[in-house]
Motif scaffolding. Structure first.
Motif, PDB file in Angstrom:
ATOM      1  N   VAL A 295       0.858  -1.180   0.000  1.00 46.08           N
ATOM      2  CA  VAL A 295       0.000   0.000   0.000  1.00 46.08           C
ATOM      3  C   VAL A 295       0.896   1.232   0.000  1.00 46.08           C
ATOM      4  CG1 VAL A 295      -1.736   1.297   1.284  1.00 46.08           C
ATOM      5  CG2 VAL A 295      -1.809  -1.196   1.270  1.00 46.08           C
ATOM      6  N   ASP A 296       0.640   2.131  -0.922  1.00 47.77           N
ATOM      7  CA  ASP A 296       1.368   3.395  -0.951  1.00 47.77           C
ATOM      8  C   ASP A 296       0.535   4.450  -0.246  1.00 47.77           C
ATOM      9  OD1 ASP A 296       3.517   2.402  -2.387  1.00 47.77           O
ATOM     10  OD2 ASP A 296       2.586   2.846  -4.319  1.00 47.77           O
ATOM     11  N   VAL A 297       1.051   4.961   0.871  1.00 51.81           N
ATOM     12  CA  VAL A 297       0.348   5.993   1.621  1.00 51.81           C
ATOM     13  C   VAL A 297       0.740   7.338   1.024  1.00 51.81           C
ATOM     14  CG1 VAL A 297       0.047   7.071   3.875  1.00 51.81           C
ATOM     15  CG2 VAL A 297       0.318   4.601   3.702  1.00 51.81           C
ATOM     16  N   GLU A 298      -0.249   8.102   0.595  1.00 53.42           N
ATOM     17  CA  GLU A 298       0.023   9.402  -0.006  1.00 53.42           C
ATOM     18  C   GLU A 298      -0.331  10.562   0.903  1.00 53.42           C
ATOM     19  OE1 GLU A 298      -1.751   9.675  -3.838  1.00 53.42           O
ATOM     20  OE2 GLU A 298      -0.930   7.757  -4.479  1.00 53.42           O
ATOM     21  N   MET A 299      -1.301  10.361   1.795  1.00 49.39           N
ATOM     22  CA  MET A 299      -1.744  11.427   2.690  1.00 49.39           C
ATOM     23  C   MET A 299      -1.609  10.956   4.140  1.00 49.39           C
ATOM     24  SD  MET A 299      -2.714  13.794   0.534  1.00 49.39           S
ATOM     25  CE  MET A 299      -3.746  14.945   1.426  1.00 49.39           C
ATOM     26  N   VAL A 300      -1.130  11.832   5.009  1.00 47.56           N
ATOM     27  CA  VAL A 300      -0.979  11.503   6.427  1.00 47.56           C
ATOM     28  C   VAL A 300      -1.474  12.667   7.273  1.00 47.56           C
ATOM     29  CG1 VAL A 300       0.968   9.921   6.133  1.00 47.56           C
ATOM     30  CG2 VAL A 300       1.403  12.350   6.480  1.00 47.56           C
ATOM     31  N   LYS A 301      -1.883  12.384   8.519  1.00 44.95           N
ATOM     32  CA  LYS A 301      -2.270  13.435   9.453  1.00 44.95           C
ATOM     33  C   LYS A 301      -1.004  14.058  10.013  1.00 44.95           C
ATOM     34  CE  LYS A 301      -4.057  14.397  13.974  1.00 44.95           C
ATOM     35  NZ  LYS A 301      -2.839  15.128  14.323  1.00 44.95           N
TER      36      LYS A 301
END
Length: 57
Positions: free
Chosen positions: A4-10
């Protein structure tokens, strides 16, 4: 196994509600922040000035 490629983070600032793209994040100590104020721990208690966010450290 699926990758899984995470593109947005908090933002890592506990009080901040901002979600930022990994590529635009300011990283400090392996954590992603939305701006220098959050990354610096709000030394002057200034907010991040992003709409709808009330963080001040």
């Amino acid at each position: 196994m699926t990758s899984v490629d995470v593109e947005m983070v908090k933002c890592a600032c506990p009080d901040c509600v901002c979600v930022i793209s990994v590529g635009q994040a300011i990283t400090r100590d392996g954590k992603a922040f939305c701006c220098d104020e959050c990354a610096d721990g709000h030394p002057d208690h200034q907010g991040c000035d992003h709409a709808g966010c009330t963080c001040h450290g």
